[in-house]
Design a protein around this motif. Structure first.
Motif, PDB file in Angstrom:
ATOM      1  N   PRO A  61       0.827  -1.211   0.000  1.00  0.00           N
ATOM      2  CA  PRO A  61       0.000   0.000   0.000  1.00  0.00           C
ATOM      3  C   PRO A  61       0.866   1.268   0.000  1.00  0.00           C
ATOM      4  CG  PRO A  61      -0.141  -1.125   2.135  1.00  0.00           C
ATOM      5  CD  PRO A  61       0.724  -1.974   1.259  1.00  0.00           C
ATOM      6  N   SER A  62       0.509   2.233  -0.845  1.00  0.00           N
ATOM      7  CA  SER A  62       1.278   3.481  -0.919  1.00  0.00           C
ATOM      8  C   SER A  62       1.030   4.377   0.281  1.00  0.00           C
ATOM      9  CB  SER A  62       0.883   4.279  -2.173  1.00  0.00           C
ATOM     10  OG  SER A  62       1.040   3.538  -3.342  1.00  0.00           O
ATOM     11  N   PHE A  63      -0.180   4.282   0.865  1.00  0.00           N
ATOM     12  CA  PHE A  63      -0.568   5.283   1.862  1.00  0.00           C
ATOM     13  C   PHE A  63      -0.105   4.943   3.275  1.00  0.00           C
ATOM     14  CE2 PHE A  63      -4.611   6.897  -0.534  1.00  0.00           C
ATOM     15  CZ  PHE A  63      -3.816   7.202  -1.616  1.00  0.00           C
ATOM     16  N   LEU A  64      -0.013   3.670   3.605  1.00  0.00           N
ATOM     17  CA  LEU A  64       0.310   3.276   4.985  1.00  0.00           C
ATOM     18  C   LEU A  64       1.668   3.861   5.378  1.00  0.00           C
ATOM     19  CD1 LEU A  64      -0.619   1.610   7.447  1.00  0.00           C
ATOM     20  CD2 LEU A  64       0.625  -0.338   6.464  1.00  0.00           C
ATOM     21  N   ASN A  65       1.682   4.654   6.445  1.00  0.00           N
ATOM     22  CA  ASN A  65       2.882   5.346   6.945  1.00  0.00           C
ATOM     23  C   ASN A  65       3.382   6.461   6.020  1.00  0.00           C
ATOM     24  OD1 ASN A  65       2.981   3.689   9.261  1.00  0.00           O
ATOM     25  ND2 ASN A  65       3.998   2.079   8.051  1.00  0.00           N
ATOM     26  N   TYR A  66       2.542   6.845   5.046  1.00  0.00           N
ATOM     27  CA  TYR A  66       2.941   7.944   4.168  1.00  0.00           C
ATOM     28  C   TYR A  66       3.240   9.193   5.001  1.00  0.00           C
ATOM     29  CZ  TYR A  66       2.965  11.532   0.616  1.00  0.00           C
ATOM     30  OH  TYR A  66       3.345  12.571  -0.195  1.00  0.00           O
ATOM     31  N   GLY A  67       4.323   9.864   4.670  1.00  0.00           N
ATOM     32  CA  GLY A  67       4.662  11.118   5.344  1.00  0.00           C
ATOM     33  C   GLY A  67       5.391  10.940   6.665  1.00  0.00           C
ATOM     34  N   ALA A  68       5.732   9.691   7.011  1.00  0.00           N
ATOM     35  CA  ALA A  68       6.416   9.465   8.291  1.00  0.00           C
ATOM     36  C   ALA A  68       7.821  10.066   8.255  1.00  0.00           C
ATOM     37  CB  ALA A  68       6.492   7.970   8.574  1.00  0.00           C
ATOM     38  N   SER A  69       8.205  10.637   9.389  1.00  0.00           N
ATOM     39  CA  SER A  69       9.572  11.125   9.544  1.00  0.00           C
ATOM     40  C   SER A  69       9.908  10.965  11.021  1.00  0.00           C
ATOM     41  CB  SER A  69       9.663  12.589   9.108  1.00  0.00           C
ATOM     42  OG  SER A  69       8.808  13.384   9.899  1.00  0.00           O
ATOM     43  N   PHE A  75       0.686   8.418   7.720  1.00  0.00           N
ATOM     44  CA  PHE A  75      -0.736   8.102   7.624  1.00  0.00           C
ATOM     45  C   PHE A  75      -0.952   6.689   8.160  1.00  0.00           C
ATOM     46  CE2 PHE A  75      -4.673   6.790   5.529  1.00  0.00           C
ATOM     47  CZ  PHE A  75      -5.492   7.855   5.872  1.00  0.00           C
ATOM     48  N   PRO A  76      -1.948   6.521   9.073  1.00  0.00           N
ATOM     49  CA  PRO A  76      -2.057   5.262   9.821  1.00  0.00           C
ATOM     50  C   PRO A  76      -2.907   4.172   9.181  1.00  0.00           C
ATOM     51  CG  PRO A  76      -3.568   6.877  10.726  1.00  0.00           C
ATOM     52  CD  PRO A  76      -2.842   7.558   9.594  1.00  0.00           C
ATOM     53  N   ILE A  87     -13.355  15.930   2.840  1.00  0.00           N
ATOM     54  CA  ILE A  87     -12.980  16.057   1.423  1.00  0.00           C
ATOM     55  C   ILE A  87     -11.989  14.955   1.050  1.00  0.00           C
ATOM     56  CG2 ILE A  87     -11.975  17.562  -0.329  1.00  0.00           C
ATOM     57  CD1 ILE A  87     -12.722  19.964   1.497  1.00  0.00           C
ATOM     58  N   VAL A  88     -10.868  14.913   1.772  1.00  0.00           N
ATOM     59  CA  VAL A  88      -9.817  13.919   1.522  1.00  0.00           C
ATOM     60  C   VAL A  88      -9.113  13.570   2.834  1.00  0.00           C
ATOM     61  CG1 VAL A  88      -9.272  14.449  -0.897  1.00  0.00           C
ATOM     62  CG2 VAL A  88      -8.205  15.808   0.927  1.00  0.00           C
ATOM     63  N   HIS A  89      -8.336  12.501   2.792  1.00  0.00           N
ATOM     64  CA  HIS A  89      -7.403  12.098   3.854  1.00  0.00           C
ATOM     65  C   HIS A  89      -8.090  11.664   5.145  1.00  0.00           C
ATOM     66  CE1 HIS A  89      -4.309  14.917   1.696  1.00  0.00           C
ATOM     67  NE2 HIS A  89      -4.679  13.877   0.955  1.00  0.00           N
ATOM     68  N   GLY A  90      -9.377  11.246   5.052  1.00  0.00           N
ATOM     69  CA  GLY A  90     -10.061  10.702   6.217  1.00  0.00           C
ATOM     70  C   GLY A  90      -9.406   9.399   6.666  1.00  0.00           C
ATOM     71  N   ILE A  91      -9.326   9.214   7.982  1.00  0.00           N
ATOM     72  CA  ILE A  91      -8.678   8.026   8.542  1.00  0.00           C
ATOM     73  C   ILE A  91      -9.743   6.975   8.874  1.00  0.00           C
ATOM     74  CG2 ILE A  91      -7.261   7.123  10.429  1.00  0.00           C
ATOM     75  CD1 ILE A  91      -6.144   9.984  10.780  1.00  0.00           C
ATOM     76  N   PRO A  92      -9.624   5.766   8.320  1.00  0.00           N
ATOM     77  CA  PRO A  92     -10.581   4.706   8.660  1.00  0.00           C
ATOM     78  C   PRO A  92     -10.541   4.403  10.157  1.00  0.00           C
ATOM     79  CG  PRO A  92      -9.258   4.084   6.761  1.00  0.00           C
ATOM     80  CD  PRO A  92      -8.633   5.325   7.325  1.00  0.00           C
ATOM     81  N   GLY A  93     -11.695   4.007  10.710  1.00  0.00           N
ATOM     82  CA  GLY A  93     -11.770   3.719  12.136  1.00  0.00           C
ATOM     83  C   GLY A  93     -13.107   3.105  12.486  1.00  0.00           C
ATOM     84  N   TRP A 232      -4.840  14.988   9.634  1.00  0.00           N
ATOM     85  CA  TRP A 232      -5.033  14.431   8.293  1.00  0.00           C
ATOM     86  C   TRP A 232      -6.354  14.839   7.657  1.00  0.00           C
ATOM     87  CZ3 TRP A 232      -1.193  12.538   5.555  1.00  0.00           C
ATOM     88  CH2 TRP A 232      -0.084  12.008   6.209  1.00  0.00           C
ATOM     89  N   THR A 233      -7.459  14.572   8.369  1.00  0.00           N
ATOM     90  CA  THR A 233      -8.772  14.701   7.741  1.00  0.00           C
ATOM     91  C   THR A 233      -9.071  16.150   7.352  1.00  0.00           C
ATOM     92  OG1 THR A 233      -9.487  12.959   9.241  1.00  0.00           O
ATOM     93  CG2 THR A 233     -11.199  14.102   7.977  1.00  0.00           C
ATOM     94  N   VAL A 234      -9.346  16.356   6.072  1.00  0.00           N
ATOM     95  CA  VAL A 234      -9.668  17.685   5.556  1.00  0.00           C
ATOM     96  C   VAL A 234     -11.182  17.761   5.358  1.00  0.00           C
ATOM     97  CG1 VAL A 234      -9.304  19.322   3.666  1.00  0.00           C
ATOM     98  CG2 VAL A 234      -7.437  17.808   4.392  1.00  0.00           C
ATOM     99  N   VAL A 235     -11.825  18.760   5.990  1.00  0.00           N
ATOM    100  CA  VAL A 235     -13.281  18.905   5.897  1.00  0.00           C
ATOM    101  C   VAL A 235     -13.637  20.278   5.346  1.00  0.00           C
ATOM    102  CG1 VAL A 235     -13.629  17.358   7.882  1.00  0.00           C
ATOM    103  CG2 VAL A 235     -13.544  19.831   8.253  1.00  0.00           C
TER     104      VAL A 235
END
Ligand code: MG
Ligand code: MG
Length: 281
Positions: A61-69, A75-76, A87-93, A232-235
């Motif tokens: 998966p491209s997104f898992l841990n994306y942006g980690a430093s 991204f979790p 809009i975008v970047h909502g985190i599943p839960g 993350w989550t953009v609204v």
């Protein structure tokens, strides 16, 4: 692979073939995930469906841990799931989906180091008519943007086509400007940016070997937005619904190859009068 002007990565035929494999994994993950959605399903359950499809294909998966430093978690989750005013970047839960929810899923996968990236909006049960129309206009604006991809043209032609199509609608939709499409290939996010709005100024020439992720985000109301405390989550600031559609598009010597569409874009490109340019295996 070589570096073209402005550091844009130019792909060779074998690179595109690997990206097509990644694109088909993303396509399958989205299709299976959407099929699993029903009233009462949690967004975590949908994430897990996508994770299983990607893993069973031998992809990453491209997104898992994306942006980690260091000191900064990435991204979790495997997919972004954005519901209603998200809009975008909502985190599943543990959010439970309800009848009428508008849901956008964004998914990326890597095969042999090459990325595919695609997003779709769908509905749980029956949508409100204005939400169905919002998604339809967003999806069509994506295809209008794809149809503006021409060898020798400019990347800004894509945003102009999206903008013009959206402006022609009876309803005044908002175009989100803070988030844009992007070059894609050996990394998910590459130059050039691909804005979803008309703009002046310099813009890269479109040449064979480029791959672009085109991804309009439209809102039913004002496109102003904020990022929640989860970072993350953009609204939407006004709480209005948003839709998001995305495809990864390759520019081959024969035409366009929509790497994340099941048929490579053949049917839609024919409707739009654009040369279809798949590469043989
Ligand atoms: Mg995406
Ligand atoms: Mg993208």
């Amino acid at each position: 692979m070589i570096r073209g002007g402005r550091g844009i990565e130019l792909k060779g035929p074998d690179d595109f073939r690997a990206m097509r494999r990644a694109g088909l994994v993303v396509e399958r993950a989205l299709t299976r995930t959407i099929a699993a959605a029903a009233p009462g399903t949690t967004t975590q359950e949908l994430n897990d469906v996508a994770a299983e499809v990607i893993a069973s294909a031998g992809a990453t998966p491209s997104f898992l841990n994306y942006g980690a430093s260091p000191g900064q978690p990435g991204f979790p989750a495997v997919v972004c799931i954005s519901v209603n005013e998200e809009i975008v970047h909502g985190i599943p839960g543990n959010r439970v989906l309800a009848d009428g929810d508008l849901v956008s899923i964004d998914c990326g996968a890597i095969i042999d180091g090459w990325h595919g990236d695609s997003a779709r909006t769908f509905f749980v049960g029956d949508p409100a008519p204005e939400h169905a129309e919002l998604s339809r206009v967003t999806q069509e604006s994506l295809w209008q943007g794809i149809a503006a991809v021409r060898r020798g043209g400019r990347v800004r032609d894509i945003g102009a086509a999206i903008d013009d199509y959206v402006s022609q609608q009876d309803h005044e939709y908002g175009i989100v400007t803070e988030f844009v499409g992007h070059g894609i290939g050996s990394a998910m996010h590459q130059v050039p940016d691909v804005p979803n709005y008309r703009h002046a100024g310099r813009s890269p020439k479109i040449v064979v070997g480029m791959a672009l992720a085109i991804e309009p985000m439209l809102t039913l109301g004002n496109p102003e937005n904020v990022t929640l405390d989860d970072d993350w989550t953009v609204v939407t600031s006004d709480g209005s619904a948003a839709a998001h559609w995305e495809h990864t598009v390759a520019i081959t010597e024969h035409g366009l190859w929509v790497l994340t569409a099941p048929d490579g874009g053949e049917q839609m490109l024919a409707r739009l009068g654009v040369p279809f340019g798949p590469l043989a295996d």
